[in-house]
Write a protein that holds these residues in place. Sequence first.
Motif, mmCIF file in Angstrom:
data_model
loop_
_atom_site.group_PDB
_atom_site.id
_atom_site.type_symbol
_atom_site.label_atom_id
_atom_site.label_comp_id
_atom_site.label_asym_id
_atom_site.label_seq_id
_atom_site.Cartn_x
_atom_site.Cartn_y
_atom_site.Cartn_z
ATOM 1 N N PHE A 1 -44.636 95.773 40.099
ATOM 2 C CA PHE A 1 -44.302 95.739 41.528
ATOM 3 C C PHE A 1 -45.479 96.211 42.380
ATOM 4 C CE2 PHE A 1 -39.736 95.479 40.363
ATOM 5 C CZ PHE A 1 -39.336 94.520 41.280
ATOM 6 N N GLN A 2 -46.204 97.220 41.925
ATOM 7 C CA GLN A 2 -47.369 97.702 42.677
ATOM 8 C C GLN A 2 -48.429 96.611 42.786
ATOM 9 O OE1 GLN A 2 -48.233 101.160 40.282
ATOM 10 N NE2 GLN A 2 -47.436 102.542 41.850
ATOM 11 N N THR B 1 -45.714 98.117 33.082
ATOM 12 C CA THR B 1 -44.382 98.640 33.375
ATOM 13 C C THR B 1 -43.848 97.891 34.586
ATOM 14 O OG1 THR B 1 -45.193 100.316 34.907
ATOM 15 C CG2 THR B 1 -45.021 100.950 32.559
ATOM 16 N N LEU B 2 -42.565 97.967 34.771
ATOM 17 C CA LEU B 2 -41.966 97.317 35.928
ATOM 18 C C LEU B 2 -42.538 97.892 37.219
ATOM 19 C CD1 LEU B 2 -39.976 95.207 36.862
ATOM 20 C CD2 LEU B 2 -38.163 96.924 36.669
ATOM 21 N N GLU B 3 -42.715 99.203 37.257
ATOM 22 C CA GLU B 3 -43.283 99.847 38.445
ATOM 23 C C GLU B 3 -44.687 99.330 38.731
ATOM 24 O OE1 GLU B 3 -44.270 104.282 40.237
ATOM 25 O OE2 GLU B 3 -43.440 104.106 38.231
ATOM 26 N N LEU B 4 -45.528 99.245 37.705
ATOM 27 C CA LEU B 4 -46.890 98.750 37.895
ATOM 28 C C LEU B 4 -46.883 97.292 38.321
ATOM 29 C CD1 LEU B 4 -49.926 99.071 37.831
ATOM 30 C CD2 LEU B 4 -49.845 98.738 35.334
#
Length: 71
Positions: A52-53, A47-50
């Motif tokens: 970035f993390q 995912t985009l969030e992952l």
Amino acid sequence: MAKLRISNSIRKLRFEADEMTQKALAERVGVTRQTIIAIENAKYSPTLELAFQIAAVFDKPLEEVFSYLPD
């Protein structure tokens, strides 16, 4: 099944980060080791969030960790 068009440099970055293990990276971003393996092998797009993390763990911009491969 279509081949994913997102590549990454996670394996190289893990090696450069004192040979961080897949498990250690997974724990830092809150996923399983199997998820990290699938992402590294381009069998799964995070995912985009992952994404970035993961980039934040290595203190790198997203573009230095993930690349999009157009047709």
